[in-house]
Design a protein around this motif. Structure first.
Motif, PDB file in Angstrom:
ATOM      1  N   ASP A 111      28.252  81.751  42.223  1.00 44.25           N
ATOM      2  CA  ASP A 111      26.909  82.107  42.508  1.00 44.25           C
ATOM      3  C   ASP A 111      25.507  81.823  41.899  1.00 44.25           C
ATOM      4  O   ASP A 111      24.684  82.472  41.781  1.00 44.25           O
ATOM      5  CB  ASP A 111      27.173  83.118  43.400  1.00 44.25           C
ATOM      6  N   SER A 113      23.169  79.729  41.828  1.00 46.71           N
ATOM      7  CA  SER A 113      22.462  79.228  42.689  1.00 46.71           C
ATOM      8  C   SER A 113      22.971  78.666  43.552  1.00 46.71           C
ATOM      9  O   SER A 113      23.943  77.979  43.765  1.00 46.71           O
ATOM     10  CB  SER A 113      21.841  78.498  41.946  1.00 46.71           C
ATOM     11  N   ASN A 114      22.091  78.513  44.852  1.00 42.39           N
ATOM     12  CA  ASN A 114      22.862  77.718  46.283  1.00 42.39           C
ATOM     13  C   ASN A 114      22.761  75.977  45.921  1.00 42.39           C
ATOM     14  O   ASN A 114      23.340  76.284  46.838  1.00 42.39           O
ATOM     15  CB  ASN A 114      22.095  78.480  46.746  1.00 42.39           C
ATOM     16  N   GLU A 115      21.692  76.052  44.824  1.00 40.66           N
ATOM     17  CA  GLU A 115      21.910  74.271  44.446  1.00 40.66           C
ATOM     18  C   GLU A 115      22.550  73.869  43.412  1.00 40.66           C
ATOM     19  O   GLU A 115      22.537  72.239  42.839  1.00 40.66           O
ATOM     20  CB  GLU A 115      20.107  73.677  44.481  1.00 40.66           C
ATOM     21  N   ASN A 140      28.071  70.514  47.766  1.00 48.89           N
ATOM     22  CA  ASN A 140      26.678  71.331  48.108  1.00 48.89           C
ATOM     23  C   ASN A 140      26.288  70.521  49.710  1.00 48.89           C
ATOM     24  O   ASN A 140      25.981  72.135  50.119  1.00 48.89           O
ATOM     25  CB  ASN A 140      25.970  70.144  47.470  1.00 48.89           C
ATOM     26  N   ILE A 144      25.535  74.347  52.107  1.00 50.41           N
ATOM     27  CA  ILE A 144      24.822  74.221  52.844  1.00 50.41           C
ATOM     28  C   ILE A 144      24.473  74.742  54.695  1.00 50.41           C
ATOM     29  O   ILE A 144      24.911  75.082  55.040  1.00 50.41           O
ATOM     30  CB  ILE A 144      23.221  73.359  52.484  1.00 50.41           C
ATOM     31  N   ASN A 147      26.726  78.091  55.906  1.00 49.75           N
ATOM     32  CA  ASN A 147      26.363  79.391  55.426  1.00 49.75           C
ATOM     33  C   ASN A 147      25.175  79.239  55.427  1.00 49.75           C
ATOM     34  O   ASN A 147      24.568  80.144  55.057  1.00 49.75           O
ATOM     35  CB  ASN A 147      26.109  79.619  53.386  1.00 49.75           C
ATOM     36  N   TYR A 149      22.445  77.788  54.290  1.00 49.59           N
ATOM     37  CA  TYR A 149      21.117  78.164  53.675  1.00 49.59           C
ATOM     38  C   TYR A 149      20.160  77.768  54.426  1.00 49.59           C
ATOM     39  O   TYR A 149      19.607  75.778  53.935  1.00 49.59           O
ATOM     40  CB  TYR A 149      21.543  77.328  52.254  1.00 49.59           C
ATOM     41  N   GLN A 152      17.908  74.961  51.459  1.00 54.21           N
ATOM     42  CA  GLN A 152      18.511  73.839  51.496  1.00 54.21           C
ATOM     43  C   GLN A 152      18.920  73.204  51.301  1.00 54.21           C
ATOM     44  O   GLN A 152      19.441  72.278  51.630  1.00 54.21           O
ATOM     45  CB  GLN A 152      19.642  74.432  50.094  1.00 54.21           C
TER      46      GLN A 152
END
Length: 592
Positions: A111, A113-115, A140, A144, A147, A149, A152
């Motif tokens: 985890d 980063s989300n990217e 990716n 996104i 979840n 995000y 993002q």
């Protein structure tokens, strides 16, 4: 785009760098970095300094990277530090060095980063590993969406574009041309940006953002040094004697030499005029002096650049970001009319211009071939160089991607040719000196065979001197002699756009149901008490946790139904790519 660069073409090609540079570096906790090793305290201060430099702008990312690498030398296992080094390599280059750092960061902390999968996808793409790049761009996008995000979500269409480019990259690797290119040597290229090579009267002119004097200023927009015009002279088959060309525009103005309008006048891009205009200039007493603005081309509040004119002088092509185009930047042209005046600018049309940016443009001396850079069509990454051929009725054929090795997974721009047809261009691909570098077509020196006749051999026979003349047909001696090439026929292998097949099953995703997680490995009896079903339990050890999952479903809905019926109250759905655990899937995509 929210950045002004030196010329229009470089204004648009660095978008990906700013897209990455918009990602802040991660803070590194001192306790985690030092980790009881007292000698690391001094290096930690370099991390703090590097983060400050990174925030100052693109021109400082290279300095930030150097400081981070010094800290990395004493602690290679810190996830945040590895991540920061990888991001800096993606921004400042060489981009192909980013991958091991990003993979290391993600292996320590899934985890991080989300990217993370987006940047790993970029790193694989810059190593020409297009299959793995596609997988991570898909990861990716899936995470996104699953979840939610929100910050993002803008990466999803960008990721789809990279997936498309990677598919083309796979195709071009299979169909690469036999053309050879080479990096220009002898100080033409530096660790800074070099671009826009133009050969006039046997001299090579090019732009560079290198620091030349202590007083050189930086642009407020990106903190890189203002570009300057340089000249190199031809010495046999190499460019030497690099010198800076003077102009009367001032130190804080970007001026790019683009093409010759006529025998004595040249077209420059001038950032001082308007939003960036095309102006005429001539060389007086060894110094470039600007003249009139090309008013028939320039438009208020828009940027015009990258002009090119054929030898006949009756048409001029240029790039503009005026608001009546197909994309943000389009190719236009003007025709010289019978009354000696130039026509109003005409958009070259939707067959060449796309919804994406078109960059610089170049028309050959005979006016038969048009080259340009574009992020559209079947580009394999960033800006690729394309060409069109003149048709009998005056129109242009469909654009053809020049393919590898001219194009790469990075940005390839500012194509031009000399009088012999040898081509030049700039690229920010890995393997150069740094930033954008100038490449040229590698021209082999042909070897010809010259017939050499041996001297007659004299023999003394008794007291009489007789000369024996050898058989001339038997006396040929082949000696290889190198001669400079006089003309080069530039016959590029055309790589037409092809329909792409979908990726193989290896790139599909699988949903599983996680039924347990423990710091210590669970024995079969514990697992049976928790889950009494008959499905095979898969055991994974991730981030110091033993995780146990069951099933394999193609949709979230199927997995969620099984989760609700498996008898484990706190079970949840996890998204996998093959045997690779991506993360928790909290909601379905598209109702599945």
């Amino acid at each position: 785009m929210n950045l002004k660069f030196t010329t229009l073409v470089l204004f648009i090609v660095i978008a990906i760098s700013f897209q990455i540079h918009g990602q802040e570096l991660l803070s590194v906790k001192k306790t985690h970095f030092v980790d009881t090793v007292q000698t690391r305290k001094a290096e930690y201060s370099k991390i703090k300094e590097a983060l400050k430099l990174y925030d100052k702008g693109l021109g400082y990312v290279g300095e930030s990277l150097n400081l981070l690498l010094e800290a990395y030398a004493v602690n290679k296992s810190n996830a945040e530090l590895n991540y920061n080094v990888g991001i800096c390599y993606l921004v400042a280059g060489p981009k192909n060095k980013a991958l091991p750092f990003l993979l290391a960061a993600e292996s320590v902390n899934l985890d991080i980063s989300n990217e993370i999968h987006f940047y790993i996808g970029l790193a694989y793409k810059y190593q020409n590993n297009f299959s793995k790049a596609i997988i991570h761009f898909k990861m990716n996008n899936e995470l996104i969406a699953q979840n939610n995000y929100k910050e993002q979500k803008e990466l999803i269409p960008i990721g789809e574009k990279h997936i498309q480019e990677s598919r083309y990259g796979k195709m071009f690797m299979e169909d690469s041309t036999s053309f050879a290119i080479e990096l220009l040597e002898n100080d033409v290229n530096s660790s800074f940006d070099e671009f826009n090579p133009q050969v006039f009267r046997s001299d090579l002119y090019f732009s560079s953002r290198r620091v030349f004097e202590k007083e050189d200023a930086r642009s407020l927009d990106d903190q890189k040094y203002f570009e300057k015009l340089f000249k190199a002279e031809k010495d046999e088959n190499t460019w030497r004697n690099i010198s800076r060309e003077k102009n009367n525009l001032g130190a804080n103005v970007n001026a790019t030499l683009l093409c010759n309008f006529n025998e004595n006048q040249f077209v420059f891009y001038n950032s001082k005029e308007g939003a960036g205009d095309l102006v005429l200039a001539e060389k007086v007493n060894g110094k470039w002096k600007t003249g009139k603005s090309l008013k028939f081309i320039n438009k208020k509040d828009s940027r015009e650049s990258s002009a090119s004119i054929s030898e006949a002088g009756n048409e001029i092509y240029f790039v503009s970001n005026r608001n009546d185009g197909f994309g943000k930047c389009d190719i236009y042209y003007c025709l010289l009319e019978d009354n000696g005046r130039w026509s109003k600018p005409i958009n070259i049309g939707g067959d060449i211009n796309t919804e994406y940016d078109e960059g610089d443009v170049y028309i050959t001396r005979n006016g038969k071939t048009l080259y340009f850079s574009s992020k559209g069509h079947n580009s394999m990454g960033g800006y690729d160089i394309f060409k069109c051929e003149r048709e009998e009725m005056g129109g242009w054929t469909s654009p053809v991607n020049l393919g590898m090795p001219i194009n790469s997974a990075e940005n390839d721009i500012t194509y031009s040719e000399d009088a012999e047809g040898v081509f030049y261009f700039a690229s920010d691909r890995s393997g150069g000196n740094g930033g954008y570098d100038i490449y040229q077509q590698k021209v082999s020196i042909p070897v010809i065979e010259e017939t050499v006749i041996e001297e007659p051999i004299a023999e003394l026979v008794e007291d009489t001197l007789e000369v024996e003349i050898p058989d001339l047909e038997q006396a040929k001696l082949v000696v290889p002699i190198a001669v400079p090439i006089i003309a080069v026929e530039n016959e590029l292998v055309e790589l037409a756009e092809k329909p792409m097949k979908q990726e193989l099953v290896e790139e599909d995703f699988v949903y599983r149901v996680q039924i347990a997680a423990s710091r210590k490995e669970m024995d079969p009896a514990e697992l049976f008490r928790r889950y009494k079903g008959g499905d095979v339990i898969e055991h994974l050890f991730v981030e110091n946790w033993h995780k146990y999952t069951i099933g394999g479903f193609l949709t979230f809905k199927e997995a969620a139904n099984y989760r609700d019926d498996c008898g484990v109250k706190d079970a949840f759905v996890v998204l996998f790519k093959g045997g690779y655990r991506l993360g928790i899937a909290r909601r379905p995509v598209g109702g599945n």
